[in-house]
Motif scaffolding. Structure first.
Motif, PDB file in Angstrom:
ATOM      1  N   LEU A   1       0.907  -1.147  -0.022  1.00  0.00           N
ATOM      2  CA  LEU A   1      -0.155   0.023  -0.142  1.00  0.00           C
ATOM      3  C   LEU A   1       0.863   1.373   0.062  1.00  0.00           C
ATOM      4  O   LEU A   1       0.670   2.259  -0.763  1.00  0.00           O
ATOM      5  N   GLY A   2       2.042   1.177   0.803  1.00  0.00           N
ATOM      6  CA  GLY A   2       2.954   2.283   0.957  1.00  0.00           C
ATOM      7  C   GLY A   2       3.206   2.714  -0.616  1.00  0.00           C
ATOM      8  O   GLY A   2       3.659   3.753  -1.038  1.00  0.00           O
ATOM      9  N   ALA A   3       3.819   1.349  -1.313  1.00  0.00           N
ATOM     10  CA  ALA A   3       4.430   1.759  -2.526  1.00  0.00           C
ATOM     11  C   ALA A   3       3.439   2.238  -3.551  1.00  0.00           C
ATOM     12  O   ALA A   3       3.723   3.258  -4.593  1.00  0.00           O
ATOM     13  N   LEU A   4       1.951   1.817  -3.567  1.00  0.00           N
ATOM     14  CA  LEU A   4       0.955   2.317  -4.232  1.00  0.00           C
ATOM     15  C   LEU A   4       1.156   3.757  -3.963  1.00  0.00           C
ATOM     16  O   LEU A   4       0.742   4.697  -4.827  1.00  0.00           O
ATOM     17  N   GLU A   5       0.648   4.281  -2.713  1.00  0.00           N
ATOM     18  CA  GLU A   5       0.683   5.604  -2.238  1.00  0.00           C
ATOM     19  C   GLU A   5       1.802   6.375  -2.947  1.00  0.00           C
ATOM     20  O   GLU A   5       1.680   7.639  -3.142  1.00  0.00           O
TER      21      GLU A   5
ATOM     22  N   LEU B   1       3.474   6.061  -5.726  1.00  0.00           N
ATOM     23  CA  LEU B   1       3.208   6.233  -7.110  1.00  0.00           C
ATOM     24  C   LEU B   1       2.253   7.288  -7.257  1.00  0.00           C
ATOM     25  O   LEU B   1       2.335   8.127  -7.889  1.00  0.00           O
ATOM     26  N   PHE B   2       0.919   7.187  -6.327  1.00  0.00           N
ATOM     27  CA  PHE B   2       0.125   8.421  -6.550  1.00  0.00           C
ATOM     28  C   PHE B   2       0.684   9.664  -6.127  1.00  0.00           C
ATOM     29  O   PHE B   2       0.342  10.792  -6.656  1.00  0.00           O
ATOM     30  N   GLY B   3       1.556   9.634  -5.135  1.00  0.00           N
ATOM     31  CA  GLY B   3       2.035  10.989  -4.476  1.00  0.00           C
ATOM     32  C   GLY B   3       2.982  11.467  -5.605  1.00  0.00           C
ATOM     33  O   GLY B   3       2.836  12.730  -5.737  1.00  0.00           O
ATOM     34  N   ALA B   4       3.875  10.695  -6.100  1.00  0.00           N
ATOM     35  CA  ALA B   4       4.792  11.177  -7.086  1.00  0.00           C
ATOM     36  C   ALA B   4       4.284  11.559  -8.322  1.00  0.00           C
ATOM     37  O   ALA B   4       4.626  12.238  -9.067  1.00  0.00           O
ATOM     38  N   LYS B   5       3.249  10.703  -8.943  1.00  0.00           N
ATOM     39  CA  LYS B   5       2.582  10.978  -9.957  1.00  0.00           C
ATOM     40  C   LYS B   5       3.270  10.873 -11.201  1.00  0.00           C
ATOM     41  O   LYS B   5       3.397  11.594 -12.341  1.00  0.00           O
ATOM     42  N   GLU B   6       4.222   9.899 -10.990  1.00  0.00           N
ATOM     43  CA  GLU B   6       5.149   9.529 -12.141  1.00  0.00           C
ATOM     44  C   GLU B   6       5.449   8.181 -12.072  1.00  0.00           C
ATOM     45  O   GLU B   6       5.367   7.307 -11.052  1.00  0.00           O
TER      46      GLU B   6
ATOM     47  N   LEU C   1      -5.617   6.647  -1.498  1.00  0.00           N
ATOM     48  CA  LEU C   1      -4.745   6.663  -2.718  1.00  0.00           C
ATOM     49  C   LEU C   1      -4.910   8.195  -2.951  1.00  0.00           C
ATOM     50  O   LEU C   1      -4.177   9.006  -3.528  1.00  0.00           O
ATOM     51  N   ALA C   2      -6.073   8.793  -2.973  1.00  0.00           N
ATOM     52  CA  ALA C   2      -6.503  10.174  -3.402  1.00  0.00           C
ATOM     53  C   ALA C   2      -5.735  11.176  -2.562  1.00  0.00           C
ATOM     54  O   ALA C   2      -5.409  12.222  -3.061  1.00  0.00           O
ATOM     55  N   SER C   3      -5.753  10.764  -1.051  1.00  0.00           N
ATOM     56  CA  SER C   3      -5.182  11.663  -0.373  1.00  0.00           C
ATOM     57  C   SER C   3      -3.523  11.816  -0.507  1.00  0.00           C
ATOM     58  O   SER C   3      -2.975  12.799  -0.526  1.00  0.00           O
ATOM     59  N   ALA C   4      -3.068  10.624  -0.985  1.00  0.00           N
ATOM     60  CA  ALA C   4      -1.493  10.539  -1.203  1.00  0.00           C
ATOM     61  C   ALA C   4      -1.515  11.365  -2.543  1.00  0.00           C
ATOM     62  O   ALA C   4      -0.215  12.133  -2.636  1.00  0.00           O
ATOM     63  N   ALA C   5      -2.254  11.635  -3.544  1.00  0.00           N
ATOM     64  CA  ALA C   5      -2.148  11.933  -4.786  1.00  0.00           C
ATOM     65  C   ALA C   5      -2.125  13.740  -4.486  1.00  0.00           C
ATOM     66  O   ALA C   5      -1.399  14.614  -5.095  1.00  0.00           O
ATOM     67  N   VAL C   6      -3.185  13.997  -3.592  1.00  0.00           N
ATOM     68  CA  VAL C   6      -3.430  15.343  -3.268  1.00  0.00           C
ATOM     69  C   VAL C   6      -2.228  16.009  -2.637  1.00  0.00           C
ATOM     70  O   VAL C   6      -1.692  17.149  -2.805  1.00  0.00           O
ATOM     71  N   PHE C   7      -1.847  15.260  -1.372  1.00  0.00           N
ATOM     72  CA  PHE C   7      -0.599  15.664  -0.640  1.00  0.00           C
ATOM     73  C   PHE C   7       0.620  15.708  -0.968  1.00  0.00           C
ATOM     74  O   PHE C   7       1.540  16.116  -0.509  1.00  0.00           O
ATOM     75  N   GLY C   8       0.968  14.688  -2.044  1.00  0.00           N
ATOM     76  CA  GLY C   8       2.107  14.382  -2.532  1.00  0.00           C
ATOM     77  C   GLY C   8       2.944  13.193  -1.383  1.00  0.00           C
ATOM     78  O   GLY C   8       4.180  13.112  -1.713  1.00  0.00           O
ATOM     79  N   PHE C   9       2.286  12.765  -0.422  1.00  0.00           N
ATOM     80  CA  PHE C   9       2.834  11.777   0.404  1.00  0.00           C
ATOM     81  C   PHE C   9       1.848  10.890   1.094  1.00  0.00           C
ATOM     82  O   PHE C   9       0.867  11.032   0.985  1.00  0.00           O
ATOM     83  N   PRO C  10       2.503   9.875   1.307  1.00  0.00           N
ATOM     84  CA  PRO C  10       1.709   8.674   2.053  1.00  0.00           C
ATOM     85  C   PRO C  10       1.062   9.077   3.202  1.00  0.00           C
ATOM     86  O   PRO C  10       1.248   8.735   4.278  1.00  0.00           O
ATOM     87  N   VAL C  11      -0.429   9.625   3.162  1.00  0.00           N
ATOM     88  CA  VAL C  11      -0.817  10.209   4.375  1.00  0.00           C
ATOM     89  C   VAL C  11      -1.443   9.332   5.383  1.00  0.00           C
ATOM     90  O   VAL C  11      -1.074   9.140   6.510  1.00  0.00           O
TER      91      VAL C  11
END
Ligand code: SF4
Ligand code: SF4
Length: 293
Positions: free
Chosen positions: A49-53, A55-60, A156-166
């Motif tokens: 889950l951390g790995a997926l977060e 990816l979503f946080g980095a958006k790359e 995953l949405a929070s990781a994408a918005v804040f850029g880190f695994p919330v």
């Protein structure tokens, strides 16, 4: 000599081995980390889950988290949701905060009566099998999307918005091992930290207020449940010729004992964590873990 394998003890030994793994890493400065974030030499890994977060946080595109996710997919296809029963500290910690009548456990229902785990089956009422048996059926058989998957989407949405695994800030697995490491630093180096107050408080709140964490909230469980649909190994199977229901006895000890609210008679239980509670609860010893389907 027909001694049954003690699954509960085996799970306890595995849980202690994980704690020992962390402590040995600290003791010998191996830097092996915790089950949430471990590494040896050049190999470093975080939980899927951390790995997926990440990816979503980095958006790359990042190769390392993708490799970790692929490894996790393979492990879940092979072992299903075994991590929930054999690797996660939450079920063990929950035992300390369970109301007393539930914590005593070990009572399962046969023919409307209570019997001790694994004890001999009580005699059937003399209805001769003409009675109507209460339907068995687990509440969570088959693939079901539920509140956990909503939490997973939010994670995953929070990781994408804040850029880190919330979510990692409140993950009970991470908090458990962070508390352990904090205690180590306190006793080894006399280094107190606020984390030693904050982490346990969050953890205790999750274990007491959010009692249904595993079945209603956990995004790790949600993620693995989606992949475990492909799991075909190490599943509990009922020998129908031994099952008391075949004799007209209204037994549902296996379903009552299952922490995931599953029916081992079902052919499709991707939520099964291979905990073997149903095996230990069955008074007729009718359930076995099968290596393959
Ligand atoms: S079906 Fe049996 S092994 Fe699977 S989670 Fe339920 S009690 Fe555990
Ligand atoms: S498998 Fe065992 S516990 Fe489940 S209904 Fe049959 S006899 Fe009872």
């Amino acid at each position: 000599m027909n001694k049954r394998f003690n699954f509960r003890r085996a799970r306890g030994i595995v849980a202690l081995a994980l704690v020992a793994f962390v402590v040995v890493g600290l003791l010998f400065h191996i830097g092996s980390g915790t089950p949430s974030a471990f590494g040896i030499d050049q190999i470093a890994a975080v939980c899927p889950l951390g790995a997926l977060e990440a990816l979503f946080g980095a958006k790359e595109f990042m190769l390392h988290p993708i490799i970790l996710l692929a490894a996790m997919v393979v492990l879940v296809v092979v072992f299903g949701k075994a991590f929930c029963a054999w690797g996660c500290p939450v079920p063990w910690l929950q035992r300390f905060f369970r109301p007393k009548n539930k914590a005593s456990g070990g009572k399962t229902s046969v023919g409307g009566q209570k019997s001790e785990l694994g004890g001999a089956s009580p005699a059937c009422s003399s209805c001769g099998g003409a009675c109507k048996l209460a339907p068995l059926g687990g509440e969570r058989d088959g693939v079901q999307l539920d509140a956990r998957h909503v939490v997973l989407a939010g994670t995953l949405a929070s990781a994408a918005v804040f850029g880190f695994p919330v979510f990692c800030l409140v993950c009970p697995v991470g908090l458990t091992f962070a508390t352990l490491i904090g205690l180590w630093h306190l006793f080894q180096f006399n280094e107190p930290s606020w984390a030693l107050v904050v982490f346990p408080i969050i953890l205790v709140l999750e274990l007491t207020v959010l009692r249904k964490w595993c079945s209603k909230i956990c995004p790790i469980s949600a993620l693995t449940s989606l992949i475990a649909n492909a799991n075909r190994t190490l599943r509990p199977r009922v020998d129908q010729s031994k099952c008391l229901r075949g004799e007209g006895i209204d037994c549902h000890s296996c379903v009552d004992a299952c922490p995931e609210k599953l029916d081992p008679h079902s052919g499709h239980i991707p939520e099964c964590s291979k905990c073997a509670a149903c095996i230990e609860a069955c008074p007729a010893k009718a359930i076995k873990i099968k290596l393959l389907k």
